[in-house]
Motif scaffolding. Structure first.
Motif, short mmCIF file in Angstrom:
data_model
loop_
_atom_site.label_atom_id
_atom_site.label_comp_id
_atom_site.label_asym_id
_atom_site.label_seq_id
_atom_site.Cartn_x
_atom_site.Cartn_y
_atom_site.Cartn_z
N GLY A 84 47.27 18.25 -41.83
CA GLY A 84 47.85 16.93 -41.61
C GLY A 84 48.76 16.89 -40.40
O GLY A 84 48.86 15.87 -39.72
N VAL A 85 49.44 18.01 -40.12
CA VAL A 85 50.31 18.07 -38.95
C VAL A 85 49.47 17.95 -37.68
O VAL A 85 49.86 17.25 -36.73
N LEU A 86 48.31 18.58 -37.68
CA LEU A 86 47.42 18.46 -36.51
C LEU A 86 46.95 17.01 -36.33
O LEU A 86 46.89 16.51 -35.21
N ALA A 92 49.62 11.03 -32.25
CA ALA A 92 50.69 10.79 -31.27
C ALA A 92 50.13 10.88 -29.85
O ALA A 92 50.50 10.06 -28.99
N LEU A 93 49.25 11.84 -29.58
CA LEU A 93 48.63 11.96 -28.26
C LEU A 93 47.76 10.74 -27.95
O LEU A 93 47.76 10.23 -26.83
N LYS A 95 48.16 7.67 -29.19
CA LYS A 95 49.03 6.52 -28.91
C LYS A 95 49.65 6.62 -27.52
O LYS A 95 49.78 5.63 -26.83
N ALA A 96 50.03 7.82 -27.11
CA ALA A 96 50.62 8.01 -25.78
C ALA A 96 49.59 7.69 -24.70
O ALA A 96 49.91 7.07 -23.68
N ALA A 97 48.34 8.09 -24.94
CA ALA A 97 47.28 7.80 -23.97
C ALA A 97 47.03 6.29 -23.90
O ALA A 97 46.77 5.73 -22.83
N GLN A 98 47.11 5.61 -25.04
CA GLN A 98 46.90 4.15 -25.06
C GLN A 98 48.02 3.43 -24.31
O GLN A 98 47.76 2.44 -23.62
N LYS A 99 49.24 3.92 -24.44
CA LYS A 99 50.37 3.31 -23.74
C LYS A 99 50.23 3.46 -22.23
O LYS A 99 50.52 2.55 -21.47
N SER A 100 49.81 4.65 -21.82
CA SER A 100 49.70 4.90 -20.38
C SER A 100 48.55 4.12 -19.75
O SER A 100 48.60 3.80 -18.57
N GLU A 101 47.54 3.78 -20.52
CA GLU A 101 46.41 2.99 -19.99
C GLU A 101 46.79 1.52 -19.89
O GLU A 101 46.32 0.82 -19.03
#
Length: 102
Positions: A84-86, A92-93, A95-101
């Motif tokens: 689950g941690v993975l 999180a990665l 969502k970060a990629a979606q924000k940067s796009e």
């Protein structure tokens, strides 16, 4: 005495009455203090015993291809974390990629 049996007790129903206990804080404190002097201590647990509830209560039941499942399992075991941690880190990665796009 009551009859021929020396151990029998005659009880008249009119004399058996219950009285409510005094439950005022002062009386309770006084009885607790007296009990402590005689060695009686409260045995009820002060806080909840056992395992603490996990903050991770949401469950994701993802069906993945067997090879992906093995890779996730091996990575989690190698890093010493739960699968689950993975998934949380991957999200999180993402969502970060979606924000940067956007």
């Amino acid at each position: 005495m009551a009859g021929s049996n020396p151990f029998s007790i005659t009880l008249s129903p009119g004399k058996l009455r219950s009285k409510p206990k005094d439950t005022s804080p002062r009386t309770v404190a006084k009885s607790d203090e007296a009990a402590e002097k005689h060695g009686f201590v409260e045995r009820t647990p002060k806080k909840r015993r056992g395992r603490k509830p996990s903050p991770r209560t949401g469950q994701v039941h993802a069906k993945v291809m067997p090879n992906v499942a093995k890779e996730i399992s091996h990575e989690a075991a190698a890093r010493g974390v739960q699968q689950g941690v993975l998934i949380e880190e991957a999200w999180a990665l993402y969502k970060a990629a979606q924000k940067s796009e956007g």
